[in-house]
Design a protein around this motif. Sequence first.
Motif, PDB file in Angstrom:
ATOM      1  N   PHE A   1       0.831  -1.207   0.000  1.00  0.00           N
ATOM      2  CA  PHE A   1       0.000   0.000   0.000  1.00  0.00           C
ATOM      3  C   PHE A   1       0.861   1.250   0.000  1.00  0.00           C
ATOM      4  CE2 PHE A   1       1.002  -0.897   4.387  1.00  0.00           C
ATOM      5  CZ  PHE A   1       1.125   0.337   5.007  1.00  0.00           C
ATOM      6  N   THR A   2       0.238   2.355  -0.344  1.00  0.00           N
ATOM      7  CA  THR A   2       0.862   3.661  -0.180  1.00  0.00           C
ATOM      8  C   THR A   2       0.134   4.405   0.929  1.00  0.00           C
ATOM      9  OG1 THR A   2      -0.566   4.691  -1.849  1.00  0.00           O
ATOM     10  CG2 THR A   2       1.541   3.794  -2.611  1.00  0.00           C
ATOM     11  N   LYS A   3       0.851   5.301   1.586  1.00  0.00           N
ATOM     12  CA  LYS A   3       0.290   6.134   2.650  1.00  0.00           C
ATOM     13  C   LYS A   3       0.811   7.543   2.449  1.00  0.00           C
ATOM     14  CE  LYS A   3       0.357   6.713   7.697  1.00  0.00           C
ATOM     15  NZ  LYS A   3       0.928   6.184   8.971  1.00  0.00           N
ATOM     16  N   GLU A   4      -0.093   8.506   2.438  1.00  0.00           N
ATOM     17  CA  GLU A   4       0.297   9.875   2.127  1.00  0.00           C
ATOM     18  C   GLU A   4      -0.535  10.844   2.969  1.00  0.00           C
ATOM     19  OE1 GLU A   4       1.356  12.301  -2.020  1.00  0.00           O
ATOM     20  OE2 GLU A   4       0.105  10.512  -2.081  1.00  0.00           O
ATOM     21  N   GLY A   5       0.116  11.857   3.541  1.00  0.00           N
ATOM     22  CA  GLY A   5      -0.601  12.913   4.235  1.00  0.00           C
ATOM     23  C   GLY A   5      -0.806  12.656   5.716  1.00  0.00           C
ATOM     24  N   THR A   6      -1.498  13.590   6.350  1.00  0.00           N
ATOM     25  CA  THR A   6      -1.849  13.473   7.764  1.00  0.00           C
ATOM     26  C   THR A   6      -3.302  13.889   7.941  1.00  0.00           C
ATOM     27  OG1 THR A   6      -1.057  15.722   8.174  1.00  0.00           O
ATOM     28  CG2 THR A   6       0.493  13.928   8.607  1.00  0.00           C
ATOM     29  N   GLY A   7      -3.915  13.418   9.020  1.00  0.00           N
ATOM     30  CA  GLY A   7      -5.316  13.729   9.280  1.00  0.00           C
ATOM     31  C   GLY A   7      -6.150  12.471   9.344  1.00  0.00           C
ATOM     32  N   ARG A   8      -7.454  12.635   9.270  1.00  0.00           N
ATOM     33  CA  ARG A   8      -8.359  11.487   9.333  1.00  0.00           C
ATOM     34  C   ARG A   8      -8.092  10.525   8.176  1.00  0.00           C
ATOM     35  NH1 ARG A   8     -13.475  13.047   8.400  1.00  0.00           N
ATOM     36  NH2 ARG A   8     -13.092  15.260   8.096  1.00  0.00           N
ATOM     37  N   PRO A   9      -8.232   9.213   8.410  1.00  0.00           N
ATOM     38  CA  PRO A   9      -7.865   8.240   7.379  1.00  0.00           C
ATOM     39  C   PRO A   9      -8.931   8.039   6.306  1.00  0.00           C
ATOM     40  CG  PRO A   9      -8.549   7.091   9.362  1.00  0.00           C
ATOM     41  CD  PRO A   9      -8.573   8.561   9.690  1.00  0.00           C
ATOM     42  N   ILE A  10      -8.451   7.914   5.078  1.00  0.00           N
ATOM     43  CA  ILE A  10      -9.278   7.546   3.925  1.00  0.00           C
ATOM     44  C   ILE A  10      -8.598   6.356   3.254  1.00  0.00           C
ATOM     45  CG2 ILE A  10     -10.259   8.286   1.721  1.00  0.00           C
ATOM     46  CD1 ILE A  10      -9.752  11.146   2.623  1.00  0.00           C
ATOM     47  N   ILE A  11      -9.399   5.375   2.879  1.00  0.00           N
ATOM     48  CA  ILE A  11      -8.890   4.228   2.118  1.00  0.00           C
ATOM     49  C   ILE A  11      -9.551   4.243   0.745  1.00  0.00           C
ATOM     50  CG2 ILE A  11      -8.737   1.714   1.982  1.00  0.00           C
ATOM     51  CD1 ILE A  11      -8.937   1.662   5.057  1.00  0.00           C
TER      52      ILE A  11
ATOM     53  N   PHE B   1      -5.372  11.375  -6.927  1.00  0.00           N
ATOM     54  CA  PHE B   1      -6.340  11.580  -5.851  1.00  0.00           C
ATOM     55  C   PHE B   1      -5.657  11.560  -4.498  1.00  0.00           C
ATOM     56  CE2 PHE B   1      -9.190  11.306  -9.177  1.00  0.00           C
ATOM     57  CZ  PHE B   1     -10.513  11.369  -8.782  1.00  0.00           C
ATOM     58  N   SER B   2      -4.710  10.644  -4.321  1.00  0.00           N
ATOM     59  CA  SER B   2      -3.985  10.549  -3.062  1.00  0.00           C
ATOM     60  C   SER B   2      -3.202  11.832  -2.787  1.00  0.00           C
ATOM     61  CB  SER B   2      -3.040   9.352  -3.096  1.00  0.00           C
ATOM     62  OG  SER B   2      -2.319   9.245  -1.901  1.00  0.00           O
ATOM     63  N   LYS B   3      -2.529  12.334  -3.791  1.00  0.00           N
ATOM     64  CA  LYS B   3      -1.749  13.559  -3.628  1.00  0.00           C
ATOM     65  C   LYS B   3      -2.647  14.737  -3.274  1.00  0.00           C
ATOM     66  CE  LYS B   3       1.604  16.514  -5.996  1.00  0.00           C
ATOM     67  NZ  LYS B   3       2.368  16.742  -7.253  1.00  0.00           N
ATOM     68  N   ASP B   4      -3.775  14.859  -3.950  1.00  0.00           N
ATOM     69  CA  ASP B   4      -4.697  15.963  -3.704  1.00  0.00           C
ATOM     70  C   ASP B   4      -5.318  15.868  -2.305  1.00  0.00           C
ATOM     71  OD1 ASP B   4      -7.628  17.082  -3.738  1.00  0.00           O
ATOM     72  OD2 ASP B   4      -6.637  18.116  -5.390  1.00  0.00           O
ATOM     73  N   LEU B   5      -5.843  14.692  -1.958  1.00  0.00           N
ATOM     74  CA  LEU B   5      -6.556  14.541  -0.693  1.00  0.00           C
ATOM     75  C   LEU B   5      -5.615  14.513   0.506  1.00  0.00           C
ATOM     76  CD1 LEU B   5      -9.166  11.863  -1.835  1.00  0.00           C
ATOM     77  CD2 LEU B   5      -9.578  14.313  -1.465  1.00  0.00           C
ATOM     78  N   SER B   6      -4.343  14.195   0.276  1.00  0.00           N
ATOM     79  CA  SER B   6      -3.388  14.103   1.379  1.00  0.00           C
ATOM     80  C   SER B   6      -3.065  15.464   1.991  1.00  0.00           C
ATOM     81  CB  SER B   6      -2.090  13.434   0.914  1.00  0.00           C
ATOM     82  OG  SER B   6      -1.398  14.264  -0.008  1.00  0.00           O
ATOM     83  N   THR B   7      -3.498  16.544   1.356  1.00  0.00           N
ATOM     84  CA  THR B   7      -3.306  17.862   1.969  1.00  0.00           C
ATOM     85  C   THR B   7      -4.213  18.039   3.191  1.00  0.00           C
ATOM     86  OG1 THR B   7      -4.957  18.850   0.488  1.00  0.00           O
ATOM     87  CG2 THR B   7      -2.648  18.935  -0.225  1.00  0.00           C
ATOM     88  N   SER B   8      -5.243  17.199   3.306  1.00  0.00           N
ATOM     89  CA  SER B   8      -6.186  17.315   4.425  1.00  0.00           C
ATOM     90  C   SER B   8      -6.382  16.009   5.190  1.00  0.00           C
ATOM     91  CB  SER B   8      -7.562  17.762   3.908  1.00  0.00           C
ATOM     92  OG  SER B   8      -7.475  18.903   3.092  1.00  0.00           O
ATOM     93  N   PHE B   9      -5.990  14.868   4.600  1.00  0.00           N
ATOM     94  CA  PHE B   9      -6.283  13.564   5.183  1.00  0.00           C
ATOM     95  C   PHE B   9      -5.068  12.645   5.052  1.00  0.00           C
ATOM     96  CE2 PHE B   9     -10.131  15.392   3.353  1.00  0.00           C
ATOM     97  CZ  PHE B   9     -11.020  15.327   4.425  1.00  0.00           C
ATOM     98  N   THR B  10      -5.101  11.543   5.801  1.00  0.00           N
ATOM     99  CA  THR B  10      -4.148  10.460   5.572  1.00  0.00           C
ATOM    100  C   THR B  10      -4.786   9.489   4.590  1.00  0.00           C
ATOM    101  OG1 THR B  10      -3.328  10.653   7.841  1.00  0.00           O
ATOM    102  CG2 THR B  10      -2.732   8.670   6.625  1.00  0.00           C
ATOM    103  N   VAL B  11      -4.169   9.335   3.437  1.00  0.00           N
ATOM    104  CA  VAL B  11      -4.762   8.540   2.360  1.00  0.00           C
ATOM    105  C   VAL B  11      -3.998   7.236   2.198  1.00  0.00           C
ATOM    106  CG1 VAL B  11      -5.501   8.535  -0.048  1.00  0.00           C
ATOM    107  CG2 VAL B  11      -5.380  10.698   1.198  1.00  0.00           C
TER     108      VAL B  11
END
Length: 252
Positions: A4-14, A29-39
Amino acid sequence: MISFTKEGTGRPIILLHGFCETKEMWKTFSKDLSTSFTVFCPDMPGFGDSPLPTEELNLETVAVWLSEWMEEQSIHHPVVIGHSLGGYVTLALAELIGSSLRGIGLFHSTALPDTEEKQKVRNKTITFLKKHGVDKFLDSFVPSLFSEQHREAESGVIQELIQAGKKTSSQAAIAYTAAMRDRKDRMELWKTFSNPKLMIAGELDMAVPLESSRLHKDFTDIYHELNGVGHMGMFEAEKESLRVIRQFLDLV
């Protein structure tokens, strides 16, 4: 073992990929959403860099494997959004661990089981895979997921998806095709799941017909149709899809 990949910090999204797809499909999508969440973007077992387990495979066992992976990675109360097959697995996961999921999303997917006609198509796919293998299957399968009007513009993406899909063994492709064919009707689960629900549908989706998607609308917190889009809205309508997902994430 799940890669898996893991990117960002914050509430988790899978984000769960679809059939013969890999975690790499979510990189934008991971790069974009990782500004607000852990993806988190896993390769489901048998796809990408995740090996196919020796146990019998069905959607329920995949959900168990993913729940065990979530425990290992200390992922608590995530939002899970699945594309196509990934949506079927999302629903199996919701059935398994229920309200511990903060929200769920179906991206070109459905809670309904295969129709009799669709089951026949799955059986033909299994026959083709046994005779010709994954590589030949993907050369025709992947382009058909895009609406005709987007195929030329997305030709580079289509080739990337074909190459990534070729990591899939015939054994895995056959096992998942059978699992999709035999999956349960989870419409009642969709209706009764108490946390927020998202559905993104494609107007021209040949894999999940629009009339099927619309049957979910009254039980969905955010329901959105992508005009002129087939089965691959994350590429065919990237910005619009991201906007809708962010709107959904504001609810959860």
